[in-house]
Design a protein around this motif. Structure first.
Motif, PDB file in Angstrom:
ATOM      1  N   ALA A 107       0.844  -1.190   0.000  1.00 11.53           N
ATOM      2  CA  ALA A 107       0.000   0.000   0.000  1.00 11.53           C
ATOM      3  C   ALA A 107       0.885   1.247   0.000  1.00 11.53           C
ATOM      4  N   GLY A 108       0.484   2.206  -0.824  1.00 14.69           N
ATOM      5  CA  GLY A 108       1.268   3.424  -0.972  1.00 14.69           C
ATOM      6  C   GLY A 108       2.257   3.377  -2.117  1.00 14.69           C
ATOM      7  N   GLY A 109       2.451   2.189  -2.661  1.00 10.15           N
ATOM      8  CA  GLY A 109       3.402   2.021  -3.750  1.00 10.15           C
ATOM      9  C   GLY A 109       2.817   2.390  -5.100  1.00 10.15           C
ATOM     10  N   SER A 110       3.611   2.135  -6.139  1.00  7.75           N
ATOM     11  CA  SER A 110       3.218   2.501  -7.502  1.00  7.75           C
ATOM     12  C   SER A 110       3.455   1.333  -8.454  1.00  7.75           C
ATOM     13  N   LEU A 111       2.677   1.336  -9.515  1.00 10.88           N
ATOM     14  CA  LEU A 111       2.864   0.391 -10.602  1.00 10.88           C
ATOM     15  C   LEU A 111       2.548   1.098 -11.909  1.00 10.88           C
ATOM     16  N   ARG A 112       3.185   0.651 -12.977  1.00  7.11           N
ATOM     17  CA  ARG A 112       2.821   1.136 -14.302  1.00  7.11           C
ATOM     18  C   ARG A 112       2.443  -0.064 -15.167  1.00  7.11           C
ATOM     19  N   LEU A 113       1.212  -0.048 -15.627  1.00  5.10           N
ATOM     20  CA  LEU A 113       0.724  -1.085 -16.522  1.00  5.10           C
ATOM     21  C   LEU A 113       0.921  -0.638 -17.968  1.00  5.10           C
ATOM     22  N   SER A 114       1.231  -1.601 -18.805  1.00  7.84           N
ATOM     23  CA  SER A 114       1.400  -1.323 -20.235  1.00  7.84           C
ATOM     24  C   SER A 114       0.485  -2.222 -21.044  1.00  7.84           C
ATOM     25  N   CYS A 115       0.018  -1.710 -22.158  1.00  7.49           N
ATOM     26  CA  CYS A 115      -0.822  -2.491 -23.069  1.00  7.49           C
ATOM     27  C   CYS A 115      -0.364  -2.197 -24.486  1.00  7.49           C
ATOM     28  N   VAL A 116       0.122  -3.232 -25.146  1.00  4.51           N
ATOM     29  CA  VAL A 116       0.584  -3.093 -26.527  1.00  4.51           C
ATOM     30  C   VAL A 116      -0.503  -3.602 -27.461  1.00  4.51           C
ATOM     31  N   ALA A 117      -0.880  -2.774 -28.411  1.00  8.50           N
ATOM     32  CA  ALA A 117      -1.899  -3.145 -29.387  1.00  8.50           C
ATOM     33  C   ALA A 117      -1.249  -3.525 -30.712  1.00  8.50           C
ATOM     34  N   SER A 118      -1.842  -4.513 -31.370  1.00  9.94           N
ATOM     35  CA  SER A 118      -1.366  -4.911 -32.691  1.00  9.94           C
ATOM     36  C   SER A 118      -2.566  -5.307 -33.534  1.00  9.94           C
ATOM     37  N   GLY A 119      -2.332  -5.439 -34.834  1.00  8.82           N
ATOM     38  CA  GLY A 119      -3.426  -5.781 -35.738  1.00  8.82           C
ATOM     39  C   GLY A 119      -3.991  -4.524 -36.367  1.00  8.82           C
ATOM     40  N   SER A 120      -5.299  -4.428 -36.401  1.00  7.46           N
ATOM     41  CA  SER A 120      -5.988  -3.305 -37.048  1.00  7.46           C
ATOM     42  C   SER A 120      -6.058  -2.099 -36.114  1.00  7.46           C
ATOM     43  N   ILE A 121      -4.900  -1.581 -35.767  1.00 10.44           N
ATOM     44  CA  ILE A 121      -4.848  -0.529 -34.753  1.00 10.44           C
ATOM     45  C   ILE A 121      -5.419   0.795 -35.256  1.00 10.44           C
ATOM     46  N   LEU A 122      -5.399   1.015 -36.561  1.00  8.57           N
ATOM     47  CA  LEU A 122      -5.945   2.260 -37.088  1.00  8.57           C
ATOM     48  C   LEU A 122      -7.457   2.347 -36.894  1.00  8.57           C
ATOM     49  N   SER A 123      -8.093   1.223 -36.635  1.00 13.61           N
ATOM     50  CA  SER A 123      -9.542   1.206 -36.434  1.00 13.61           C
ATOM     51  C   SER A 123      -9.943   1.567 -35.003  1.00 13.61           C
TER      52      SER A 123
END
Length: 117
Positions: A14-30
């Motif tokens: 508790a009190g700490g930090s995290l950074r989540l990442s999400c990489v998208a691929s495929g039809s990303i322009l949509s």
């Protein structure tokens, strides 16, 4: 088709930090917008934060002021920086991509965030 892969979850005090990442691929322009949702045991999935292609953001009241969603278009990646984490933030966090043209949401497989007291 859009594929989403999350990373960055884990166990934090508790009190700490995290950074989540999400990489998208495929039809990303949509993709029109991307977001993070979470689901705690026995609870419904809920929105945490969302960011549109234009950069507009919105946050759940429960994380407002403690979390920041951002995107790196060059890397096709959306981030969720979470600070001052609380035990009630414990949940599986899912990345979401909304494609308005086909009225479809894509989901990642989720990443577990556990905050110990």
């Amino acid at each position: 088709q859009v594929q989403l892969v999350e990373s960055g979850g884990g166990l934090v005090q508790a009190g700490g930090s995290l950074r989540l990442s999400c990489v998208a691929s495929g039809s990303i322009l949509s993709i029109n917008s991307m977001g993070w949702y979470r689901q705690a045991p026995g609870k419904q999935r809920e929105l945490v934060a969302r960011i549109t292609n234009g950069g507009s953001t919105n946050y759940a009241d429960s994380v407002k002021g403690r979390s920041t969603i951002s995107r790196d278009n060059a890397k096709n990646t959306v981030y969720l920086q979470m600070n001052s984490l609380k035990p009630e933030d414990t949940a599986v966090y899912y990345c979401n991509a909304a494609v308005v043209s086909v009225l479809w949401d894509y989901w990642g497989q989720g990443t577990q965030v556990t905050v110990s007291s």
